[in-house]
Design a protein around this motif. Structure first.
Motif, PDB file in Angstrom:
ATOM      1  N   ILE A 287       0.859  -1.182   0.000  1.00 24.81           N
ATOM      2  CA  ILE A 287       0.000   0.000   0.000  1.00 24.81           C
ATOM      3  C   ILE A 287       0.895   1.232   0.000  1.00 24.81           C
ATOM      4  CG2 ILE A 287      -1.771   1.312   1.220  1.00 24.81           C
ATOM      5  CD1 ILE A 287      -2.686  -1.293   2.514  1.00 24.81           C
ATOM      6  N   LEU A 288       0.689   2.117  -0.959  1.00 28.07           N
ATOM      7  CA  LEU A 288       1.421   3.377  -1.037  1.00 28.07           C
ATOM      8  C   LEU A 288       0.636   4.463  -0.304  1.00 28.07           C
ATOM      9  CD1 LEU A 288       3.663   5.234  -2.253  1.00 28.07           C
ATOM     10  CD2 LEU A 288       2.153   5.521  -4.243  1.00 28.07           C
TER      11      LEU A 288
ATOM     12  N   VAL B 155      -3.246  13.657   8.197  1.00 26.18           N
ATOM     13  CA  VAL B 155      -4.023  12.446   7.938  1.00 26.18           C
ATOM     14  C   VAL B 155      -3.114  11.318   7.443  1.00 26.18           C
ATOM     15  CG1 VAL B 155      -5.904  11.424   6.614  1.00 26.18           C
ATOM     16  CG2 VAL B 155      -6.111  13.764   7.474  1.00 26.18           C
ATOM     17  N   GLY B 156      -2.253  11.601   6.484  1.00 27.71           N
ATOM     18  CA  GLY B 156      -1.391  10.573   5.927  1.00 27.71           C
ATOM     19  C   GLY B 156      -0.535   9.889   6.974  1.00 27.71           C
TER      20      GLY B 156
ATOM     21  N   VAL C 296      -3.515   2.533  -3.004  1.00 26.98           N
ATOM     22  CA  VAL C 296      -2.919   3.852  -2.788  1.00 26.98           C
ATOM     23  C   VAL C 296      -3.840   4.695  -1.915  1.00 26.98           C
ATOM     24  CG1 VAL C 296      -2.129   6.006  -3.860  1.00 26.98           C
ATOM     25  CG2 VAL C 296      -1.761   3.815  -5.033  1.00 26.98           C
ATOM     26  N   PHE C 297      -3.271   5.328  -0.883  1.00 29.69           N
ATOM     27  CA  PHE C 297      -3.947   6.416  -0.189  1.00 29.69           C
ATOM     28  C   PHE C 297      -3.379   7.699  -0.777  1.00 29.69           C
ATOM     29  CE2 PHE C 297      -3.995   9.741   3.069  1.00 29.69           C
ATOM     30  CZ  PHE C 297      -5.367   9.817   3.285  1.00 29.69           C
ATOM     31  N   LEU C 298      -4.238   8.494  -1.381  1.00 31.42           N
ATOM     32  CA  LEU C 298      -3.770   9.621  -2.199  1.00 31.42           C
ATOM     33  C   LEU C 298      -4.292  10.940  -1.684  1.00 31.42           C
ATOM     34  CD1 LEU C 298      -2.289  10.526  -4.832  1.00 31.42           C
ATOM     35  CD2 LEU C 298      -4.492  10.292  -5.991  1.00 31.42           C
TER      36      LEU C 298
ATOM     37  N   VAL D  41      -7.787   5.199  -2.567  1.00 30.02           N
ATOM     38  CA  VAL D  41      -8.594   5.948  -1.608  1.00 30.02           C
ATOM     39  C   VAL D  41      -8.108   7.394  -1.668  1.00 30.02           C
ATOM     40  CG1 VAL D  41      -9.189   6.284   0.817  1.00 30.02           C
ATOM     41  CG2 VAL D  41      -9.067   3.969  -0.132  1.00 30.02           C
ATOM     42  N   LEU D  42      -8.964   8.264  -2.162  1.00 29.61           N
ATOM     43  CA  LEU D  42      -8.607   9.657  -2.436  1.00 29.61           C
ATOM     44  C   LEU D  42      -9.115  10.571  -1.333  1.00 29.61           C
ATOM     45  CD1 LEU D  42      -7.632  11.978  -4.323  1.00 29.61           C
ATOM     46  CD2 LEU D  42      -9.896  11.885  -5.394  1.00 29.61           C
TER      47      LEU D  42
END
Length: 281
Positions: free
Chosen positions: A3-4, A12-13, A66-68, A91-92
């Protein structure tokens, strides 16, 4: 598969990365300067500039999800590279302004909508998170409160439903955990509507002293806030706040629906971060 997590230094990131790591997921954290990232032991890092397509391929190699963090410049190219790399879920982190009444003329909404549109056009499976005002925005008042000065702000009686950054991260992790939320757009709020004046009263109550408020005119706000807030963002914020005076903000049950527990209140956030507002000896 890996997972990136983009924006791994952000409010949040960083939380998303910590939760995924605790759950044992293979991870890669990205940033423009990977050496500056502080990540848990064993987490891979990669250089990724969301405005720099030449950084996409290496950062996405072997990535499954990806969490973007939303960045409109380069979004189309990023999603094309993600599809080529075999990414099967994005997930944007977007913004609730996209669903607002004035979205067509709101610079913040337009910025986030451009990324959402690029994701939709890419045909990549995705989940869009649209949080409203972050509880952490209250840190902007910390210097004045800590030093006993009046908090100066426009539209003190504007309502928001501040959402705790931990709740946003919890929802993001829940969305990344499976496929149940593919194709969904999730609007996130805190559990209650509070004016800025009411939020300051909560902080004052927890501190055991009154927090004085001085309300700025719009022109005063433009002059003062314009020193450190870009003009399009400032215009958007001031218009949102003006429209929210005397109008309680709507709330959603998204946090509870995805996590199984009520969203954290602003009072809880304030208690957890009270040291930032306490007077210094």
């Amino acid at each position: 598969m890996t997972i990136l997590v983009t924006g791994a230094r952000g409010n949040v990131g960083r939380r998303v990365l910590e939760r995924l790591h605790a759950a044992g997921h293979p991870l890669r954290a990205s940033g423009r300067t990977p050496a500056e990232l502080s990540v848990p032991a064993g987490v891979d890092t990669a250089r990724l500039d969301l405005n720099g397509p030449d950084t996409f391929e290496a950062a996405l190699r072997g990535v499954d999800k990806v969490f973007l963090y939303a960045e409109s410049d380069g979004a189309k190219e990023f999603f094309a590279a993600a599809a080529e790399a075999g990414v099967r879920h994005v997930v944007l982190l977007s913004s609730s302004t996209v669903g607002g009444q004035d979205a067509a003329s709101d610079p913040l909404a337009q910025h986030h909508a451009a990324v959402e549109d690029a994701l939709l056009a890419s045909a990549l499976p995705g989940t869009v998170l649209r949080p409203g005002a972050f509880a952490g925005n209250a840190f902007g008042w910390s210097d004045a409160i800590r030093t006993g000065k009046p908090v100066e702000l426009p539209y003190a009686d504007a309502h928001t439903a501040p959402v705790h950054e931990d709740d946003i991260a919890d929802v993001a992790v829940a969305a990344l955990a499976g496929e149940a939320h593919l194709g969904r757009t999730l609007t996130l709020t805190g559990p209650e509507s509070l004016t800025f004046r009411e939020q300051l009263a909560v902080l004052g109550e927890l501190l055991g002293r009154e927090v004085p408020v001085r309300e700025l005119t719009r022109d005063e706000a433009v002059e003062r806030m314009g020193r450190f807030v870009p003009e399009p963002v400032l215009t958007s914020l001031l218009s949102q706040w003006a429209a929210a005076v005397g109008k309680p903000a709507g709330t959603t049950g998204t946090v509870q629906d995805l996590t199984g527990r009520p969203g954290r209140t602003f009072r809880q956030w304030a208690g957890e971060n009270l040291g930032a507002f306490a007077a210094q000896d």
